[in-house]
Design an enzyme around this catalytic site. Structure first.
Site, short mmCIF file in Angstrom:
data_model
loop_
_atom_site.label_atom_id
_atom_site.label_comp_id
_atom_site.label_asym_id
_atom_site.label_seq_id
_atom_site.Cartn_x
_atom_site.Cartn_y
_atom_site.Cartn_z
N ASP A 22 0.82 -1.21 0.00
CA ASP A 22 0.00 0.00 0.00
C ASP A 22 0.86 1.27 0.00
O ASP A 22 0.64 2.18 -0.79
CB ASP A 22 -0.92 0.02 1.23
CG ASP A 22 -1.89 -1.15 1.25
OD1 ASP A 22 -2.12 -1.72 0.18
OD2 ASP A 22 -2.41 -1.48 2.32
N GLU A 286 0.85 -5.62 -4.80
CA GLU A 286 0.50 -4.80 -5.96
C GLU A 286 1.68 -3.99 -6.50
O GLU A 286 1.95 -4.01 -7.69
CB GLU A 286 -0.64 -3.84 -5.62
CG GLU A 286 -1.03 -2.94 -6.79
CD GLU A 286 -2.33 -2.19 -6.56
OE1 GLU A 286 -2.43 -1.06 -7.06
OE2 GLU A 286 -3.23 -2.73 -5.91
#
Length: 391
Positions: A22, A286
């Site tokens: 994140d 991610e």
């Protein structure tokens, strides 16, 4: 104060959930917006200690500090630093904004003197079909404010992908000279790596698949070097070698034809160069997932596990997109390899690893072309700035 004098700064709020994913995404975005669009960016982060692993010069005890043109602010609950309405407010990955922030933007909304910020929820990256239909949709809040859902994605109808303007040029220049990777390995204290050896970087969650691969690599026909940072990946290998439970950065362990190199966590530029320098990258989350694609090298994605195995739906959606231009047999094998890694299916994983050979020429050509196709001419920051202008 009238609308023309409304502050033009942007605020990005990030709650660190997955250690580095994140904050990795939001830090890259904040830096790019400041550098390429000369925007005043405040990045509010709740866990500066985790953040400092990818930004070593960050002081986790300081409430306010600046790097790369971005002001980093410690986000406590309740918020103990002043928040002022700016031009844009981004809550990353549906993090819950402090009550003070909601109250402040609501007051701006009701004021005739200052406009509220454009309020965006930056969502997780997904290749699923439904993303196109949801990207940019507004959600009316109880206060009367609109919050827009901003979906990164791989198509022209989504929010795009984070990619700095000069990234591909820097990568190509780096990879054009083999000495660059050897110099990097030397800087990291990695010894014994020859130009013809296979180098694999590993940044995964815990999985028995790592143990299975390392056992296989011990009897490889070619020397293999596995580069593993301190952290979760190592937890999977204590059975293979108990000494790894107390491993330190800089150590290396030889197991037949396999050498395990223990790396420290590195800042983002260094991590990019590491991915550029390896033959194969195993990545997670991610941020690392996208940077592995930009590295133009074959990779395995260890996606973050979700309830009811929903992460496998997201994985299959990406693999279908990624494999579209691969020869059918290679696409089938690559898909099976990634699914096996994410389902702890060590038998299928080993079969596909031996059959596929990730470094084969079609895979290498595809890995090189994919970033160009995936970017779709416009990166996320460019689309985001345009979205705000149009809102």
């Amino acid at each position: 104060m009238d609308n023309n004098s409304t502050p033009q700064h942007w605020d990005i709020f990030c709650a660190v959930v997955d250690n580095y994913g994140d904050i990795g995404v939001t830090w890259r975005l904040a830096k790019q917006l400041a550098a390429e669009y000369q925007l005043e960016i405040n990045l509010w982060v709740d866990d500066l200690h985790s953040f400092s692993h990818i930004l070593p010069s960050l002081n986790p005890t300081l409430a306010i500090q600046s790097f790369n043109g971005v002001t980093i602010k410690q986000w406590h609950q309740p918020l103990d630093l002043e928040y002022r309405c700016g031009a844009v407010l981004i809550e990353a990955f549906a993090c819950e904004l402090p009550d003070t922030v909601i109250d402040t933007i609501t007051a701006c909304h009701r004021s005739s003197q200052q406009s509220p910020p454009v309020w965006l929820n930056l969502e997780y990256l997904s290749a699923e079909d439904w993303v196109e239909g949801c990207h940019g949709l507004p959600s009316l809040q109880h206060s009367g404010l609109k919050k827009y859902f901003y979906f990164p994605g791989f198509t022209a109808k989504t929010g795009g992908l984070i990619c700095e303007r000069s990234l591909f040029t820097q990568r190509d220049e780096w990879q054009a000279d083999p000495q660059n990777k050897l110099d990097l390995f030397n800087q990291l204290g990695l010894s014994g790596i020859a130009a013809q050896d296979t180098v694999v970087s590993i940044f995964s969650y815990e999985t028995p698949c790592l143990n299975a691969l390392c056992k296989l690599w011990q009897t490889s026909a070619q020397k293999i070097h596995a580069l593993i940072p301190l952290g979760r990946s190592l937890n999977s290998l204590s059975q293979l070698l108990p000494a790894l439970a107390n491993a330190r950065a800089g150590q290396q362990f030889e197991l037949g034809d396999l050498t395990l190199h223990i790396l420290p966590m590195t800042e983002q530029t260094g991590f990019d160069r590491l991915l550029w320098s390896c033959d194969i990258n195993i990545v997670r989350g991610e941020d690392s997932f996208l940077r592995a694609q930009w590295a133009a090298k074959p990779f395995i994605w260890h996606i973050y596990a979700q309830e009811d195995d929903y992460h496998l739906i997201k994985l299959r959606a990406f693999l279908q997109l990624y494999c579209h231009n691969l020869p059918p047999e290679i696409a089938k094998g690559y898909t099976a390899l990634n699914l096996a890694f994410n389902q702890d299916d060590t038998t299928t994983l080993i079969e596909q690893w031996q059959t596929l050979n990730l470094a084969n020429r079609p895979m290498m050509r595809h890995a090189k072309q994919w970033p160009i196709d995936a970017l779709n001419d416009t990166d996320l920051a460019s689309r985001l700035v345009q979205f705000v202008k149009n809102s």
